[in-house]
Every structure is written in C-alpha cells, then in structure tokens.
Motif scaffolding. Sequence first.
Motif, PDB file in Angstrom:
ATOM      1  N   ASP A 124       0.879  -1.304  -0.020  1.00 35.42           N
ATOM      2  CA  ASP A 124       0.195   0.022  -0.318  1.00 35.42           C
ATOM      3  C   ASP A 124       0.809   1.395  -0.263  1.00 35.42           C
ATOM      4  O   ASP A 124       0.635   2.598   0.081  1.00 35.42           O
ATOM      5  CB  ASP A 124      -1.179  -0.028   0.863  1.00 35.42           C
ATOM      6  N   VAL A 125       2.040   1.672  -0.022  1.00 37.27           N
ATOM      7  CA  VAL A 125       2.680   2.184   0.067  1.00 37.27           C
ATOM      8  C   VAL A 125       2.902   2.946  -1.504  1.00 37.27           C
ATOM      9  O   VAL A 125       4.476   1.624  -2.059  1.00 37.27           O
ATOM     10  CB  VAL A 125       4.409   2.244   0.701  1.00 37.27           C
ATOM     11  N   ARG A 126       2.993   3.326  -2.025  1.00 31.80           N
ATOM     12  CA  ARG A 126       2.650   3.867  -3.293  1.00 31.80           C
ATOM     13  C   ARG A 126       4.249   4.926  -3.625  1.00 31.80           C
ATOM     14  O   ARG A 126       4.309   5.562  -3.279  1.00 31.80           O
ATOM     15  CB  ARG A 126       1.440   4.710  -3.936  1.00 31.80           C
ATOM     16  N   ILE A 127       4.812   4.187  -4.991  1.00 38.94           N
ATOM     17  CA  ILE A 127       6.129   4.959  -5.792  1.00 38.94           C
ATOM     18  C   ILE A 127       5.353   5.620  -6.330  1.00 38.94           C
ATOM     19  O   ILE A 127       4.566   5.060  -8.229  1.00 38.94           O
ATOM     20  CB  ILE A 127       6.849   3.539  -5.863  1.00 38.94           C
TER      21      ILE A 127
ATOM     22  N   VAL B   9       9.120   8.928  -9.184  1.00 39.77           N
ATOM     23  CA  VAL B   9      11.017   8.396  -8.386  1.00 39.77           C
ATOM     24  C   VAL B   9      10.691   6.945  -9.187  1.00 39.77           C
ATOM     25  O   VAL B   9      12.025   7.115 -10.115  1.00 39.77           O
ATOM     26  CB  VAL B   9      10.228   7.669  -7.353  1.00 39.77           C
ATOM     27  N   LEU B  10      10.032   6.528 -10.153  1.00 38.09           N
ATOM     28  CA  LEU B  10      10.065   5.422 -11.090  1.00 38.09           C
ATOM     29  C   LEU B  10      10.854   6.159 -12.173  1.00 38.09           C
ATOM     30  O   LEU B  10      12.256   5.473 -12.971  1.00 38.09           O
ATOM     31  CB  LEU B  10       9.365   5.026 -11.801  1.00 38.09           C
ATOM     32  N   MET B  11      10.837   7.385 -13.625  1.00 37.28           N
ATOM     33  CA  MET B  11      11.737   7.973 -13.394  1.00 37.28           C
ATOM     34  C   MET B  11      12.769   7.585 -13.066  1.00 37.28           C
ATOM     35  O   MET B  11      13.882   8.016 -14.015  1.00 37.28           O
ATOM     36  CB  MET B  11      11.018   9.298 -14.179  1.00 37.28           C
ATOM     37  N   LYS B  12      13.416   8.431 -11.759  1.00 32.72           N
ATOM     38  CA  LYS B  12      14.727   8.968 -11.579  1.00 32.72           C
ATOM     39  C   LYS B  12      15.489   7.137 -11.190  1.00 32.72           C
ATOM     40  O   LYS B  12      16.825   7.394 -12.099  1.00 32.72           O
ATOM     41  CB  LYS B  12      14.947   9.313 -10.293  1.00 32.72           C
ATOM     42  N   LEU B  13      15.247   6.640 -11.753  1.00 32.60           N
ATOM     43  CA  LEU B  13      15.166   5.075 -11.735  1.00 32.60           C
ATOM     44  C   LEU B  13      15.765   4.404 -12.982  1.00 32.60           C
ATOM     45  O   LEU B  13      16.886   3.609 -13.235  1.00 32.60           O
ATOM     46  CB  LEU B  13      14.868   4.059 -10.276  1.00 32.60           C
TER      47      LEU B  13
END
Length: 213
Positions: free
Chosen positions: A36-39, A43-47
Amino acid sequence: MDNLLTTPVTGKGQNMQEDFLDLIKRTRSTRRFKQDVRIENNVLMKLVSVASYCPSAMNKQPMKYIISNSDEMNRKIFENLIWAPYITDWAGPEPGQRPAAYLIMVLDTDIAEKAEIDSGIQAQSILLCAQSMGISGCMLEKINKQELSKVLELPERYKIQLVIALGVRDEEIVIDPVKDESDGGHGIKFYHDEAGRHHVPKRKAEELVLTIR
C-alpha cells in the motif's frame, strides 16, 4: 606515489567506503513488500535515469523500460512471475505484500540482438539507487515472457529481459555463511526460517579468491 593498496583510507573517504559497503549489504533481493506504500512515477523515472548513465556494450544503449505502478497492471504482471524456486512451499508474496511498482526491462532488437551484460549492470545499479532511497527490489528473470509480452502489447522487436519488482520492504533478510547441506545447512539455497525470516547464504570473500600473485 602512494601505494593505493596499502595506504589506509581515512576521514571522509573511509566513511564513503563504509557507506557504500553498507548499501551493498542492504541491497538484498526482496520478495515481500508494503504493497500500500505507493511509488510515484517521478521516483520510477529517476531510477530509469540511473540506467541511462550505465555502461553499455559498444555504447549501443538498447535497453528500454516499461513503468507500472497501477493496481490493475501490477496484478497482470505479478501473474506472470515466478518468485522463489528454492522455496518450494511458497508461491510468492500474498496480497498486501506484493510489489508496489515494476520496471520491465526490454531489449530493442533493432539496436542490438543481445545485451546480457547491459541488463545486469543496469538492474544492479537501479536496485542500489532504489535502496539508497529506502526502496527495495528484486530482479526476476523467471517470467512467462510470451504471455507478459501480450499483456504489455509489445511489438515483436522488444524482448523482455528482466522484471524489477519494487516496494518498501516488509520482511527481515538475514545474510548467512554458506553451510553444506551435509552439515545441516542449506548450501547456497535461500530459505525461510520458522519465524518467516528470509535467509540468504553468501560465500566469504576469501572463498572467491583463487590466488594472489
């Protein structure tokens, strides 16, 4: 000139070295998450940006990524993954402990026919960066690639290489020395103990060195 092999690292440099080793130790393959802790997408683009800076054979840079953090797509991706082949009585994380997001690494075969080294470098770099942000992950290569390609509506030129599952860790991971099964250990096989902790046997550095010349 100082001999870098014998000159001790001190001060800030030593702290950075210790911090990086700690990051390596903390970057464990994680299979149970706080679902339930959304990313968020940024943030995903940074990765993904980490992957863009990684070395690439002949500098071809053939890897592309599909980002997923929606419940529906995550569910479809999860259905096509095999999680822990060593743990035969565990089918993978239960609802509520499944990844919050995925990065699906695909090879653009119009750029390169294969890129196994690229995939490993990029995946580990992504996981190291993610862990530095408090996000854990797992590289998954055992995938129903044909079915997942259909789910993702991938053109024929794109071949799935890895799925990187991501989320906030919701399990305890213990690093153990490798102990032979004949001595009551598990060899190199990871396992869950009675308390549900995930154990990962690792060989010592001394076992990895064949010779010093």
